[in-house]
Design a protein around this motif. Structure first.
Motif, PDB file in Angstrom:
ATOM      1  N   THR A  11      42.288  79.723 104.341  1.00 45.54           N
ATOM      2  CA  THR A  11      42.225  80.707 103.222  1.00 45.54           C
ATOM      3  C   THR A  11      43.270  81.042 102.227  1.00 45.54           C
ATOM      4  OG1 THR A  11      42.356  82.637 104.728  1.00 45.54           O
ATOM      5  CG2 THR A  11      40.098  81.704 104.686  1.00 45.54           C
ATOM      6  N   PRO A  12      42.927  81.737 101.286  1.00 42.22           N
ATOM      7  CA  PRO A  12      44.138  82.005 100.088  1.00 42.22           C
ATOM      8  C   PRO A  12      45.170  82.747 100.763  1.00 42.22           C
ATOM      9  CG  PRO A  12      41.955  82.173  99.092  1.00 42.22           C
ATOM     10  CD  PRO A  12      41.868  82.046 100.493  1.00 42.22           C
ATOM     11  N   GLY A  13      46.344  82.585 100.701  1.00 44.20           N
ATOM     12  CA  GLY A  13      47.317  83.223 101.280  1.00 44.20           C
ATOM     13  C   GLY A  13      47.798  82.828 102.546  1.00 44.20           C
ATOM     14  N   LYS A  23      55.478  69.287 100.338  1.00 51.94           N
ATOM     15  CA  LYS A  23      55.348  69.586  99.093  1.00 51.94           C
ATOM     16  C   LYS A  23      53.858  70.169  98.936  1.00 51.94           C
ATOM     17  CE  LYS A  23      56.076  65.344  97.794  1.00 51.94           C
ATOM     18  NZ  LYS A  23      56.390  63.970  96.991  1.00 51.94           N
ATOM     19  N   ALA A  24      53.840  71.102  97.747  1.00 46.20           N
ATOM     20  CA  ALA A  24      52.619  71.717  97.578  1.00 46.20           C
ATOM     21  C   ALA A  24      51.898  70.780  96.679  1.00 46.20           C
ATOM     22  CB  ALA A  24      52.955  73.082  96.804  1.00 46.20           C
ATOM     23  N   GLY A  25      50.505  70.543  97.349  1.00 44.26           N
ATOM     24  CA  GLY A  25      49.711  69.682  96.346  1.00 44.26           C
ATOM     25  C   GLY A  25      48.423  70.604  95.644  1.00 44.26           C
ATOM     26  N   LYS A  26      47.207  70.010  95.478  1.00 44.81           N
ATOM     27  CA  LYS A  26      46.376  70.790  94.989  1.00 44.81           C
ATOM     28  C   LYS A  26      45.913  71.675  96.028  1.00 44.81           C
ATOM     29  CE  LYS A  26      44.552  66.969  92.042  1.00 44.81           C
ATOM     30  NZ  LYS A  26      43.264  66.261  91.708  1.00 44.81           N
ATOM     31  N   GLY A  27      45.322  73.034  95.519  1.00 48.92           N
ATOM     32  CA  GLY A  27      44.879  74.062  96.217  1.00 48.92           C
ATOM     33  C   GLY A  27      46.032  74.587  97.165  1.00 48.92           C
ATOM     34  N   ALA A  28      47.430  74.551  96.715  1.00 52.87           N
ATOM     35  CA  ALA A  28      48.570  75.020  97.541  1.00 52.87           C
ATOM     36  C   ALA A  28      49.438  75.613  96.553  1.00 52.87           C
ATOM     37  CB  ALA A  28      48.919  74.136  98.402  1.00 52.87           C
ATOM     38  N   TYR A  29      50.393  76.484  96.858  1.00 57.95           N
ATOM     39  CA  TYR A  29      51.433  76.881  96.015  1.00 57.95           C
ATOM     40  C   TYR A  29      52.745  77.085  96.811  1.00 57.95           C
ATOM     41  CZ  TYR A  29      50.457  81.587  97.039  1.00 57.95           C
ATOM     42  OH  TYR A  29      50.353  82.917  97.476  1.00 57.95           O
ATOM     43  N   LEU A  41      43.318  78.646  97.689  1.00 60.15           N
ATOM     44  CA  LEU A  41      41.608  78.833  97.805  1.00 60.15           C
ATOM     45  C   LEU A  41      41.477  78.469  99.276  1.00 60.15           C
ATOM     46  CD1 LEU A  41      40.792  75.586  97.728  1.00 60.15           C
ATOM     47  CD2 LEU A  41      41.649  75.705  95.470  1.00 60.15           C
ATOM     48  N   THR A  42      39.972  78.582  99.547  1.00 60.75           N
ATOM     49  CA  THR A  42      39.395  78.405 100.704  1.00 60.75           C
ATOM     50  C   THR A  42      38.886  76.726 100.583  1.00 60.75           C
ATOM     51  OG1 THR A  42      38.691  80.588 100.917  1.00 60.75           O
ATOM     52  CG2 THR A  42      37.613  78.988 102.100  1.00 60.75           C
ATOM     53  N   GLY A  43      39.444  76.367 101.994  1.00 58.30           N
ATOM     54  CA  GLY A  43      39.265  74.799 102.219  1.00 58.30           C
ATOM     55  C   GLY A  43      39.674  74.247 103.415  1.00 58.30           C
ATOM     56  N   PHE A  44      39.732  72.986 103.285  1.00 57.59           N
ATOM     57  CA  PHE A  44      40.373  72.228 104.572  1.00 57.59           C
ATOM     58  C   PHE A  44      41.773  71.700 104.182  1.00 57.59           C
ATOM     59  CE2 PHE A  44      35.726  72.029 104.982  1.00 57.59           C
ATOM     60  CZ  PHE A  44      35.664  72.599 106.284  1.00 57.59           C
ATOM     61  N   ARG A  45      42.557  72.080 105.059  1.00 60.61           N
ATOM     62  CA  ARG A  45      44.034  71.727 104.883  1.00 60.61           C
ATOM     63  C   ARG A  45      44.079  70.135 105.199  1.00 60.61           C
ATOM     64  NH1 ARG A  45      48.567  71.137 108.664  1.00 60.61           N
ATOM     65  NH2 ARG A  45      50.645  72.197 107.847  1.00 60.61           N
ATOM     66  N   GLU A 105      35.688  80.317  92.385  1.00 60.02           N
ATOM     67  CA  GLU A 105      36.335  81.476  92.785  1.00 60.02           C
ATOM     68  C   GLU A 105      37.125  82.332  91.747  1.00 60.02           C
ATOM     69  OE1 GLU A 105      38.957  80.578  95.991  1.00 60.02           O
ATOM     70  OE2 GLU A 105      37.727  78.881  96.662  1.00 60.02           O
ATOM     71  N   LYS A 106      37.373  83.674  91.839  1.00 62.99           N
ATOM     72  CA  LYS A 106      38.305  84.287  90.893  1.00 62.99           C
ATOM     73  C   LYS A 106      39.640  83.788  90.759  1.00 62.99           C
ATOM     74  CE  LYS A 106      39.222  88.655  89.266  1.00 62.99           C
ATOM     75  NZ  LYS A 106      39.161  90.222  89.605  1.00 62.99           N
ATOM     76  N   PHE A 107      40.127  83.403  89.610  1.00 65.03           N
ATOM     77  CA  PHE A 107      41.352  83.105  89.265  1.00 65.03           C
ATOM     78  C   PHE A 107      41.845  84.088  88.301  1.00 65.03           C
ATOM     79  CE2 PHE A 107      39.733  79.078  90.968  1.00 65.03           C
ATOM     80  CZ  PHE A 107      40.686  78.810  92.180  1.00 65.03           C
ATOM     81  N   THR A 108      42.861  84.721  88.461  1.00 62.65           N
ATOM     82  CA  THR A 108      43.540  85.567  87.324  1.00 62.65           C
ATOM     83  C   THR A 108      44.786  85.088  86.631  1.00 62.65           C
ATOM     84  OG1 THR A 108      43.110  87.484  88.713  1.00 62.65           O
ATOM     85  CG2 THR A 108      44.541  88.011  87.110  1.00 62.65           C
ATOM     86  N   GLY A 109      44.666  85.313  85.266  1.00 62.33           N
ATOM     87  CA  GLY A 109      45.837  84.712  84.628  1.00 62.33           C
ATOM     88  C   GLY A 109      46.642  85.774  83.873  1.00 62.33           C
ATOM     89  N   ILE A 110      47.975  85.704  83.578  1.00 63.86           N
ATOM     90  CA  ILE A 110      48.874  86.543  82.781  1.00 63.86           C
ATOM     91  C   ILE A 110      49.340  85.792  81.593  1.00 63.86           C
ATOM     92  CG2 ILE A 110      50.737  88.063  82.825  1.00 63.86           C
ATOM     93  CD1 ILE A 110      50.326  88.462  85.862  1.00 63.86           C
ATOM     94  N   ILE A 111      49.385  86.395  80.352  1.00 64.73           N
ATOM     95  CA  ILE A 111      49.702  85.741  79.253  1.00 64.73           C
ATOM     96  C   ILE A 111      51.012  86.889  78.892  1.00 64.73           C
ATOM     97  CG2 ILE A 111      49.557  85.029  76.859  1.00 64.73           C
ATOM     98  CD1 ILE A 111      46.500  84.920  77.273  1.00 64.73           C
ATOM     99  N   ARG A 112      52.399  86.413  79.214  1.00 66.98           N
ATOM    100  CA  ARG A 112      53.219  87.283  78.906  1.00 66.98           C
ATOM    101  C   ARG A 112      53.659  87.241  77.237  1.00 66.98           C
ATOM    102  NH1 ARG A 112      57.253  84.290  83.072  1.00 66.98           N
ATOM    103  NH2 ARG A 112      56.512  82.662  81.867  1.00 66.98           N
TER     104      ARG A 112
END
Length: 177
Positions: A11-13, A23-29, A41-45, A105-112
């Motif tokens: 799950t996220p986090g 290395k971080a790929g899709k769905g990871a950071y 995000l929620t999914g399979f590792r 899913e909900k994704f939040t963005g920030i424009i600085r």
């Protein structure tokens, strides 16, 4: 790929591993603070081995395959987002689409402030540039703080694509003028 890793639901986090090993790929950071890779995000590792000829031989960890997730923002992708809050130095937005695909899913963005336009960055007034409810086309720069993506509108083809005037009438926006 190990069979038990293929079926591990995350799950996220959730911690996926350390940057020294993966290395971080899709769905990871990757978090530079603690050099750890987390699920976004929620999914399979799953673990994908590095190509034999790659200079970096660390395998890539990805989170994929959960039926609930749709498109996922990643650096370099163009998104459509709705401005939710405007502050003096940044604006918050809910990401609605990644390219032509809607997100589930909900994704939040920030424009600085420094990412609004390419020139005269110090003269950008956030409250004059964006209003809550505006729809913007933006480029994903990176995953920022607190699981919000950093977005940029600093190219001619990016920016507000739909807005309402103070008289609550729809406005026609012209690009490149």
């Amino acid at each position: 790929m190990k069979e038990d890793e293929k079926k591990e639901l995350v799950t996220p986090g959730e911690v996926l591993g350390t940057a020294s090993e993966l290395k971080a790929g899709k769905g990871a950071y990757f978090s530079a603070n603690d050099k750890t890779i987390y699920a976004s995000l929620t999914g399979f590792r799953s673990i994908i081995p590095a190509p034999i000829d790659a200079t970096d031989q660390r395998p890539t960890v990805e989170v994929t395959g959960h039926k609930a997730h749709g498109a996922v923002p990643e650096p370099g992708s163009v998104v459509i987002a709705r401005i939710t809050k405007v502050m003096a130095r940044m604006a918050s937005a809910d990401i609605m689409c990644v390219g032509p695909k809607s997100v589930r899913e909900k994704f939040t963005g920030i424009i600085r402030q420094q990412d609004v336009r390419a020139t005269e960055i110090d003269k950008v007034e956030m409250h004059a540039s964006f209003h809550p409810g505006d729809i913007v086309r933006a480029l994903v720069l990176s995953l920022g703080d607190a699981r919000a993506y950093y977005l940029s509108t600093a190219k001619n083809e990016l920016g507000v694509v739909s807005a309402e005037s103070s008289a609550e009438e729809g406005m026609k926006l012209l690009f490149g003028q």
